[in-house]
Design a protein around this motif. Structure first.
Motif, PDB file in Angstrom:
ATOM      1  N   MET A   1       0.871  -1.175   0.000  1.00 54.01           N
ATOM      2  CA  MET A   1       0.000   0.000   0.000  1.00 54.01           C
ATOM      3  C   MET A   1       0.909   1.225   0.000  1.00 54.01           C
ATOM      4  O   MET A   1       1.680   1.430   0.937  1.00 54.01           O
ATOM      5  CB  MET A   1      -0.925   0.003   1.227  1.00 54.01           C
ATOM      6  CG  MET A   1      -1.930  -1.139   1.242  1.00 54.01           C
ATOM      7  SD  MET A   1      -2.722  -1.361   2.866  1.00 54.01           S
ATOM      8  CE  MET A   1      -1.416  -2.251   3.740  1.00 54.01           C
ATOM      9  N   THR A   2       0.845   2.011  -1.060  1.00 54.68           N
ATOM     10  CA  THR A   2       1.806   3.094  -1.247  1.00 54.68           C
ATOM     11  C   THR A   2       1.256   4.406  -0.704  1.00 54.68           C
ATOM     12  O   THR A   2       0.141   4.811  -1.039  1.00 54.68           O
ATOM     13  CB  THR A   2       2.146   3.260  -2.739  1.00 54.68           C
ATOM     14  OG1 THR A   2       2.555   1.992  -3.258  1.00 54.68           O
ATOM     15  CG2 THR A   2       3.262   4.279  -2.928  1.00 54.68           C
ATOM     16  N   GLY A   3       2.051   5.060   0.123  1.00 53.90           N
ATOM     17  CA  GLY A   3       1.693   6.373   0.646  1.00 53.90           C
ATOM     18  C   GLY A   3       2.419   7.477  -0.093  1.00 53.90           C
ATOM     19  O   GLY A   3       3.511   7.271  -0.648  1.00 53.90           O
ATOM     20  N   VAL A   4       1.804   8.661  -0.114  1.00 51.25           N
ATOM     21  CA  VAL A   4       2.433   9.861  -0.660  1.00 51.25           C
ATOM     22  C   VAL A   4       2.756  10.772   0.509  1.00 51.25           C
ATOM     23  O   VAL A   4       1.868  11.130   1.287  1.00 51.25           O
ATOM     24  CB  VAL A   4       1.513  10.577  -1.660  1.00 51.25           C
ATOM     25  CG1 VAL A   4       2.152  11.871  -2.154  1.00 51.25           C
ATOM     26  CG2 VAL A   4       1.191   9.668  -2.834  1.00 51.25           C
ATOM     27  N   ALA A   5       4.020  11.130   0.663  1.00 48.53           N
ATOM     28  CA  ALA A   5       4.448  11.993   1.762  1.00 48.53           C
ATOM     29  C   ALA A   5       5.096  13.247   1.205  1.00 48.53           C
ATOM     30  O   ALA A   5       5.668  13.241   0.109  1.00 48.53           O
ATOM     31  CB  ALA A   5       5.427  11.253   2.669  1.00 48.53           C
ATOM     32  N   MET A   6       4.980  14.337   1.958  1.00 51.45           N
ATOM     33  CA  MET A   6       5.580  15.609   1.575  1.00 51.45           C
ATOM     34  C   MET A   6       6.853  15.826   2.386  1.00 51.45           C
ATOM     35  O   MET A   6       6.852  15.646   3.608  1.00 51.45           O
ATOM     36  CB  MET A   6       4.611  16.766   1.829  1.00 51.45           C
ATOM     37  CG  MET A   6       3.211  16.527   1.286  1.00 51.45           C
ATOM     38  SD  MET A   6       3.198  16.153  -0.471  1.00 51.45           S
ATOM     39  CE  MET A   6       1.545  15.491  -0.669  1.00 51.45           C
ATOM     40  N   VAL A   7       7.929  16.226   1.725  1.00 49.18           N
ATOM     41  CA  VAL A   7       9.226  16.404   2.372  1.00 49.18           C
ATOM     42  C   VAL A   7       9.676  17.849   2.225  1.00 49.18           C
ATOM     43  O   VAL A   7       9.760  18.377   1.114  1.00 49.18           O
ATOM     44  CB  VAL A   7      10.277  15.458   1.754  1.00 49.18           C
ATOM     45  CG1 VAL A   7      11.648  15.706   2.371  1.00 49.18           C
ATOM     46  CG2 VAL A   7       9.864  14.004   1.951  1.00 49.18           C
ATOM     47  N   ASN A   8       9.949  18.504   3.354  1.00 48.72           N
ATOM     48  CA  ASN A   8      10.454  19.870   3.365  1.00 48.72           C
ATOM     49  C   ASN A   8      11.842  19.898   2.735  1.00 48.72           C
ATOM     50  O   ASN A   8      12.734  19.138   3.097  1.00 48.72           O
ATOM     51  CB  ASN A   8      10.515  20.355   4.829  1.00 48.72           C
ATOM     52  CG  ASN A   8      11.184  21.711   4.962  1.00 48.72           C
ATOM     53  OD1 ASN A   8      11.056  22.564   4.094  1.00 48.72           O
ATOM     54  ND2 ASN A   8      11.900  21.896   6.064  1.00 48.72           N
ATOM     55  N   LEU A   9      12.047  20.800   1.760  1.00 53.03           N
ATOM     56  CA  LEU A   9      13.319  20.880   1.049  1.00 53.03           C
ATOM     57  C   LEU A   9      14.213  22.014   1.542  1.00 53.03           C
ATOM     58  O   LEU A   9      15.288  22.237   0.988  1.00 53.03           O
ATOM     59  CB  LEU A   9      13.063  21.065  -0.450  1.00 53.03           C
ATOM     60  CG  LEU A   9      12.416  19.869  -1.164  1.00 53.03           C
ATOM     61  CD1 LEU A   9      12.134  20.211  -2.614  1.00 53.03           C
ATOM     62  CD2 LEU A   9      13.289  18.629  -1.065  1.00 53.03           C
ATOM     63  N   ARG A  10      13.779  22.720   2.592  1.00 54.75           N
ATOM     64  CA  ARG A  10      14.626  23.785   3.124  1.00 54.75           C
ATOM     65  C   ARG A  10      15.824  23.183   3.854  1.00 54.75           C
ATOM     66  O   ARG A  10      15.750  22.062   4.356  1.00 54.75           O
ATOM     67  CB  ARG A  10      13.819  24.673   4.070  1.00 54.75           C
ATOM     68  CG  ARG A  10      12.685  25.423   3.367  1.00 54.75           C
ATOM     69  CD  ARG A  10      11.858  26.225   4.361  1.00 54.75           C
ATOM     70  NE  ARG A  10      10.818  26.997   3.673  1.00 54.75           N
ATOM     71  CZ  ARG A  10       9.628  26.508   3.339  1.00 54.75           C
ATOM     72  NH1 ARG A  10       9.328  25.254   3.636  1.00 54.75           N
ATOM     73  NH2 ARG A  10       8.749  27.263   2.725  1.00 54.75           N
ATOM     74  N   PRO A  11      16.923  23.926   3.935  1.00 58.38           N
ATOM     75  CA  PRO A  11      18.122  23.382   4.605  1.00 58.38           C
ATOM     76  C   PRO A  11      17.863  22.975   6.050  1.00 58.38           C
ATOM     77  O   PRO A  11      18.414  21.981   6.520  1.00 58.38           O
ATOM     78  CB  PRO A  11      19.128  24.540   4.523  1.00 58.38           C
ATOM     79  CG  PRO A  11      18.681  25.353   3.349  1.00 58.38           C
ATOM     80  CD  PRO A  11      17.185  25.243   3.322  1.00 58.38           C
ATOM     81  N   GLN A  12      17.027  23.752   6.778  1.00 59.32           N
ATOM     82  CA  GLN A  12      16.710  23.407   8.162  1.00 59.32           C
ATOM     83  C   GLN A  12      15.446  22.577   8.203  1.00 59.32           C
ATOM     84  O   GLN A  12      14.405  23.003   7.713  1.00 59.32           O
ATOM     85  CB  GLN A  12      16.505  24.672   9.003  1.00 59.32           C
ATOM     86  CG  GLN A  12      16.079  24.366  10.449  1.00 59.32           C
ATOM     87  CD  GLN A  12      15.767  25.609  11.241  1.00 59.32           C
ATOM     88  OE1 GLN A  12      16.524  26.569  11.219  1.00 59.32           O
ATOM     89  NE2 GLN A  12      14.641  25.602  11.952  1.00 59.32           N
ATOM     90  N   PRO A  13      15.501  21.396   8.801  1.00 63.05           N
ATOM     91  CA  PRO A  13      14.288  20.583   8.904  1.00 63.05           C
ATOM     92  C   PRO A  13      13.268  21.228   9.833  1.00 63.05           C
ATOM     93  O   PRO A  13      13.606  22.049  10.690  1.00 63.05           O
ATOM     94  CB  PRO A  13      14.805  19.262   9.509  1.00 63.05           C
ATOM     95  CG  PRO A  13      16.286  19.284   9.340  1.00 63.05           C
ATOM     96  CD  PRO A  13      16.678  20.721   9.358  1.00 63.05           C
ATOM     97  N   GLY A  14      12.005  20.841   9.676  1.00 60.77           N
ATOM     98  CA  GLY A  14      10.960  21.248  10.622  1.00 60.77           C
ATOM     99  C   GLY A  14      10.518  22.680  10.471  1.00 60.77           C
ATOM    100  O   GLY A  14      10.758  23.351   9.454  1.00 60.77           O
ATOM    101  N   LEU A  15       9.841  23.182  11.532  1.00 62.89           N
ATOM    102  CA  LEU A  15       9.322  24.545  11.517  1.00 62.89           C
ATOM    103  C   LEU A  15      10.457  25.555  11.407  1.00 62.89           C
ATOM    104  O   LEU A  15      11.576  25.304  11.837  1.00 62.89           O
ATOM    105  CB  LEU A  15       8.499  24.805  12.790  1.00 62.89           C
ATOM    106  CG  LEU A  15       7.238  23.937  12.937  1.00 62.89           C
ATOM    107  CD1 LEU A  15       6.561  24.207  14.274  1.00 62.89           C
ATOM    108  CD2 LEU A  15       6.269  24.194  11.804  1.00 62.89           C
TER     109      LEU A  15
END
Length: 458
Positions: free
Chosen positions: A273-287
């Motif tokens: 079962m394949t999920g689609v996830a969004m990945v932040n591409l900014r140098p700093q992870p998270g908020l």
């Protein structure tokens, strides 16, 4: 007079009918309060939100159909919508159920009006909750959550903004073999993305959606996880992360759900079962620090939609005696994803397709990928400490989005030691998402028990 500003390629994608997305953020306070509407509106007027050009702009189209932001005067009275009466006529309905049903209805049938900037705040006085509705064209989840938290303060120090957890960016160990693996995994995952946009589709299960399912009525439920419990499981699997644990929980929970829906006709072992996830591409992870988001001239760190998509498969396993194995399998899969440039590839290809072939064509490709996969998942690390908004202690922060072709979408936000995952389902396919939420919660508790027992035995 200020010139109209063109939408970015990502922004154009999110205003196409197939991909039209609104992010709904529900912020509840600890106890019912008598809302000072004038104070709330004053807070909105002085907030960083109205210093951001997109929040003060109309979405307009020229004669060729190309989208632009046009600056306008913001009438806060039209954006802050106050509802004093309970959402449900049932006196036994909990605040959680009432608000979840309200948001589930918004997810399908309530677009934002085009005659004002694309955001609203619904204050549900009877349920001590504010629902922020923010169009995805305004920014990605990281940008919008960072902006909302800039309107909050620390509970123990009202003069201070919430602490933004500055997680260390992952480092790559470069070498010839690492470069070979990067190229190989990137090519493999890029090929899969291409095939998903063309014809490759997950096998049909009791949680499958498909084209047109985004128009079906929705149900919404909440699953809760103690971060301390997730960390216990994380320590039981060498070098794993909270995301590894989360995907282990999803794989285990979905497997148990499929067992319960078709006990006499179980899916084949190892069904994907394949999920689609969004990945932040900014140098700093998270908020992000909101001042850096709004002032940066570097396109990789500035405000906007700076994320890529990756495909994350989970697998069905019947009655696995050791639920920790789900986490180990998830870690193995995610480790390979980390070795690739899949997220960057999807972002760059989406940008190029939108720029040269048009947003409509890019939306068709994105829609086909969603139609050919099984679920959506996102995870945002929120504040660790307790915070307040407009002087009221925040009880929880929950996020969901407009419906998609998936029959189930999951969005998790952590706050104050608890991670809460909003599970939005197509009612005709998954009629009671609370059952699915319970399977997820039980999966974590079983993993925790096994982890603690293994520590004792060792």
């Amino acid at each position: 007079m200020e010139r109209d500003q063109p939408l970015t390629p990502a922004g154009r994608l999110f205003v196409q009918p197939q991909m039209d997305q609104i992010i709904n953020v529900a912020i509840a306070v600890d106890s019912p309060v008598s809302v000072d509407v004038a104070a709330v509106k004053a807070e909105v007027r002085s907030s960083v939100m109205l210093k951001l050009p997109r929040f003060c702009s109309l979405l307009v189209r020229d004669s060729c159909g190309r989208e632009y932001w046009r600056r306008t005067e913001v009438d806060v009275d039209r954006h802050v919508i106050v509802r004093h009466h309970p959402l449900s006529d049932d006196p036994l309905a909990s605040d959680e159920d009432a608000v979840n049903d309200f948001i589930a209805d918004l997810a399908v049938s309530s677009p934002l009006p085009a005659d004002k900037p694309l955001w609203e705040i619904h204050i549900l006085v009877a349920h001590a909750t504010a629902v922020f509705r923010l169009h995805h064209a305004l920014g990605d989840g990281i940008s919008l959550m960072s902006m909302l938290l800039s309107c909050c303060r620390k509970a123990d120090d009202p003069a201070q903004l919430p602490t933004i957890g500055a997680a260390a960016a992952p480092t790559r160990e470069w070498g010839a073999w690492a470069l070979v693996k990067l190229v190989w995994y990137t090519l493999v995952y890029a090929l899969e993305f291409t095939l998903r946009a063309l014809w490759l589709r997950d096998r049909t299960t009791a949680v499958s959606g498909g084209a047109g399912v985004e128009l079906w009525p929705r149900k919404l439920a909440t699953a809760r996880f103690r971060l301390d419990d997730m960390k216990i499981v994380k320590r039981a699997v060498n070098e794993s992360t909270i995301n590894d644990v989360l995907f282990g929980i999803i794989s285990c929970g979905l497997s148990r759900y499929l067992d319960s829906k078709s006990p006499k006709a179980l899916p084949p072992e190892g069904l994907r079962m394949t999920g689609v996830a969004m990945v932040n591409l900014r140098p700093q992870p998270g908020l992000q620090d909101i001042s850096k988001l709004t002032s940066s001239t570097n396109s990789s760190t500035s405000w906007g939609n700076k994320f890529g998509m990756i495909l994350l498969p989970v697998y069905y396993h019947k009655g696995d005696s050791n639920p920790i194995e789900f986490v180990k399998r998830a870690k193995s899969m995610i480790d390979k994803k980390k070795l690739s440039l899949e997220a960057l590839f999807s972002y760059k290809v989406g940008h190029l397709v939108t720029s040269f072939l048009g947003a409509k064509f890019a939306a068709i490709l994105g829609y086909r990928i969603l139609s050919n996969t099984s679920f959506t998942i996102s995870n945002i690390v929120g504040p660790r400490e307790k915070i307040t908004i407009v002087g009221h202690a925040v009880k929880h922060i929950r996020v969901t989005s407009s419906s998609l072709p998936h029959a189930v979408t999951m969005h998790m936000v952590s706050y104050g030691g608890v991670a809460e995952m909003q599970i939005l389902t197509a009612k005709e396919i998954i009629p009671d998402p609370k059952i699915l939420a319970k399977f997820f919660e039980d999966a974590l508790l079983e993993m925790k028990e096994v982890a603690l027992n293994s520590n004792i035995n060792s």
